[in-house]
Motif scaffolding. Structure first.
Motif, PDB file in Angstrom:
ATOM      1  N   TYR A 235       0.845  -1.192   0.000  1.00  0.00           N
ATOM      2  CA  TYR A 235       0.000   0.000   0.000  1.00  0.00           C
ATOM      3  C   TYR A 235       0.880   1.241   0.000  1.00  0.00           C
ATOM      4  CZ  TYR A 235      -3.234   3.606   1.344  1.00  0.00           C
ATOM      5  OH  TYR A 235      -3.957   4.753   1.357  1.00  0.00           O
ATOM      6  N   ILE A 236       0.544   2.203  -0.843  1.00  0.00           N
ATOM      7  CA  ILE A 236       1.318   3.444  -0.879  1.00  0.00           C
ATOM      8  C   ILE A 236       0.437   4.556  -1.479  1.00  0.00           C
ATOM      9  CG2 ILE A 236       2.377   3.203  -3.187  1.00  0.00           C
ATOM     10  CD1 ILE A 236       4.262   4.250   0.021  1.00  0.00           C
ATOM     11  N   GLU A 237       0.726   5.787  -1.135  1.00  0.00           N
ATOM     12  CA  GLU A 237      -0.068   6.906  -1.662  1.00  0.00           C
ATOM     13  C   GLU A 237       0.803   7.811  -2.529  1.00  0.00           C
ATOM     14  OE1 GLU A 237      -1.804   8.730   1.838  1.00  0.00           O
ATOM     15  OE2 GLU A 237      -2.942   6.923   2.298  1.00  0.00           O
ATOM     16  N   THR A 238       0.165   8.579  -3.394  1.00  0.00           N
ATOM     17  CA  THR A 238       0.926   9.549  -4.194  1.00  0.00           C
ATOM     18  C   THR A 238       0.562  10.960  -3.746  1.00  0.00           C
ATOM     19  OG1 THR A 238      -0.767   9.461  -5.890  1.00  0.00           O
ATOM     20  CG2 THR A 238       1.207   8.168  -6.283  1.00  0.00           C
ATOM     21  N   HIS A 239       1.532  11.830  -3.866  1.00  0.00           N
ATOM     22  CA  HIS A 239       1.320  13.216  -3.437  1.00  0.00           C
ATOM     23  C   HIS A 239       1.915  14.166  -4.482  1.00  0.00           C
ATOM     24  CE1 HIS A 239       1.274  16.757  -0.884  1.00  0.00           C
ATOM     25  NE2 HIS A 239       2.563  16.926  -1.120  1.00  0.00           N
ATOM     26  N   HIS A 240       1.177  15.220  -4.778  1.00  0.00           N
ATOM     27  CA  HIS A 240       1.708  16.278  -5.643  1.00  0.00           C
ATOM     28  C   HIS A 240       2.494  17.255  -4.767  1.00  0.00           C
ATOM     29  CE1 HIS A 240      -1.395  14.934  -8.560  1.00  0.00           C
ATOM     30  NE2 HIS A 240      -0.497  15.333  -9.428  1.00  0.00           N
ATOM     31  N   ILE A 241       3.790  17.375  -5.023  1.00  0.00           N
ATOM     32  CA  ILE A 241       4.652  18.180  -4.158  1.00  0.00           C
ATOM     33  C   ILE A 241       4.261  19.661  -4.183  1.00  0.00           C
ATOM     34  CG2 ILE A 241       7.043  18.876  -3.687  1.00  0.00           C
ATOM     35  CD1 ILE A 241       7.642  16.200  -5.494  1.00  0.00           C
ATOM     36  N   ASP A 242       4.212  20.193  -5.390  1.00  0.00           N
ATOM     37  CA  ASP A 242       3.790  21.582  -5.548  1.00  0.00           C
ATOM     38  C   ASP A 242       2.264  21.554  -5.614  1.00  0.00           C
ATOM     39  OD1 ASP A 242       3.545  24.224  -6.169  1.00  0.00           O
ATOM     40  OD2 ASP A 242       4.312  24.045  -8.209  1.00  0.00           O
ATOM     41  N   ALA A 243       1.594  22.203  -4.688  1.00  0.00           N
ATOM     42  CA  ALA A 243       0.132  22.155  -4.636  1.00  0.00           C
ATOM     43  C   ALA A 243      -0.450  22.413  -6.012  1.00  0.00           C
ATOM     44  CB  ALA A 243      -0.398  23.160  -3.638  1.00  0.00           C
ATOM     45  N   VAL A 244      -1.307  21.496  -6.442  1.00  0.00           N
ATOM     46  CA  VAL A 244      -1.836  21.582  -7.796  1.00  0.00           C
ATOM     47  C   VAL A 244      -2.726  22.802  -7.970  1.00  0.00           C
ATOM     48  CG1 VAL A 244      -3.302  20.375  -9.445  1.00  0.00           C
ATOM     49  CG2 VAL A 244      -1.623  19.123  -8.121  1.00  0.00           C
ATOM     50  N   SER A 245      -3.332  23.250  -6.863  1.00  0.00           N
ATOM     51  CA  SER A 245      -4.205  24.416  -6.971  1.00  0.00           C
ATOM     52  C   SER A 245      -3.434  25.665  -7.409  1.00  0.00           C
ATOM     53  CB  SER A 245      -4.921  24.662  -5.647  1.00  0.00           C
ATOM     54  OG  SER A 245      -3.988  24.698  -4.606  1.00  0.00           O
ATOM     55  N   ASN A 246      -2.115  25.668  -7.178  1.00  0.00           N
ATOM     56  CA  ASN A 246      -1.309  26.783  -7.719  1.00  0.00           C
ATOM     57  C   ASN A 246      -1.188  26.642  -9.233  1.00  0.00           C
ATOM     58  OD1 ASN A 246      -0.791  27.313  -5.037  1.00  0.00           O
ATOM     59  ND2 ASN A 246       1.183  26.260  -5.055  1.00  0.00           N
ATOM     60  N   LEU A 247      -1.304  25.405  -9.653  1.00  0.00           N
ATOM     61  CA  LEU A 247      -1.101  25.019 -11.046  1.00  0.00           C
ATOM     62  C   LEU A 247       0.017  25.766 -11.752  1.00  0.00           C
ATOM     63  CD1 LEU A 247      -2.461  22.612 -12.282  1.00  0.00           C
ATOM     64  CD2 LEU A 247      -3.445  24.084 -13.958  1.00  0.00           C
TER      65      LEU A 247
END
Ligand SMILES: [Zn+2]
Ligand SMILES: [Zn+2]
Length: 298
Positions: A235-247
């Protein structure tokens, strides 16, 4: 002077166009005339409220219906940029003069509030000062809407359903295309796009590449595996380092992803973590006072 926020008010005059009849029809896709000087500001993934003003319809036009009270009757998504075109579906109009070619934008009705509109009179009695144009109305077809007002209205309505079934999330090229398409979308739409990616095929492939390990635990010298699932994968999760909302450009792509254990994932979102550097080759961060460098996997 109102700033362009990516949120919009679409003003609707029932004397010109029977929005009640339209909403009863269950039609989802339509277009809306926009104010000329707003025409360059519309983009895919922006959101809006349809505001109905004074209902001055005469008896014939009402056709047995009740007059509408002033209020918000729908939440819509902007589907693309403005186009100069004729009204393609001249239904539900009281006014035969559709004005010929005008700047119009395609919209999708995400929420139909005909049965439960958010009435202006109720908003007026709230302690919050909502966007002035939403409350007072305005002689225009469109106006930018303050983000805070939009969010408060959505809180009253409950969740809105954004649907990305028409989009492709299969390859890295798809992600680059999506990023371009949603460049001027509002933050919540961008975040939803990123969640699709985190659950999708790309994220799956990425997890394989990092060996289903927490890249932070691994770097800290801790056990990088969380637990084994029934299918034998960890089991593992992925994370977007630079917040995607900043896009920022590239933020949806895999070079902005890391795989992390649930603990570190929470810590990245809610803890004291400093991102010291993030490019396509490496990520440098300070976590629990310790600086670590993670080489990006491609
Ligand atoms: Zn970890
Ligand atoms: Zn995350």
């Amino acid at each position: 002077m109102t700033d362009f926020t990516g949120y919009w008010i679409f003003f609707c005059n029932p004397k010109k166009w029977n929005i009640d009849e339209f909403l009863e029809s269950g039609t989802i896709y339509d277009n809306f005339t926009v104010r000329d000087w707003h025409k360059d500001q519309f983009a895919k993934g922006q959101l809006g409220l349809v505001r109905v003003g004074h209902d001055n319809r005469i008896k014939d036009q009402l056709n047995g219906r009740e007059k509408l009270e002033r209020g918000i009757y729908a939440v819509v998504e902007v589907l693309g940029e403005t186009e100069l075109k004729e009204e393609p579906a001249p239904d539900y109009w009281n006014d035969n003069d559709l004005g010929g070619k005008k700047y119009r934008v395609d919209i999708k009705y995400l929420k139909n509030l005909l049965d439960k509109p958010i009435l202006i009179k109720n908003l007026k009695s709230d302690s919050y000062n909502y966007d002035k144009h939403l409350i007072d109305g305005f002689q225009s077809s469109t106006m930018p809407l303050e983000a805070e007002t939009f969010n408060r209205i959505i809180e009253k309505i409950g969740e809105i359903n954004l649907d990305f079934t028409d989009e492709k999330f299969e390859s890295e090229e798809d992600i680059v295309k999506l990023e371009k398409k949603y460049k001027n979308a509002v933050p919540e739409v961008k975040t939803r796009v990123s969640k699709y990616i985190e659950r999708g095929k790309i994220a799956q492939q990425f997890k394989k590449k990092t060996g289903f390990k927490c890249q932070i635990c691994d770097e800290l010298g801790d056990d990088p595996y969380v637990f084994e699932k029934e299918n034998g994968e960890y089991y593992i999760e992925t994370h977007h380092i630079d917040a995607v909302s900043n896009l920022n450009e590239g933020s949806l792509g895999i070079s902005n992803l890391i795989t992390v254990c649930p603990n570190h994932h929470r810590q990245l979102h809610y803890g004291k973590v400093d991102i010291l550097g993030n490019n396509k080759d490496e990520l440098k961060l300070k976590i629990d006072g310790e600086e670590i460098l993670i080489n990006k996997i491609r």
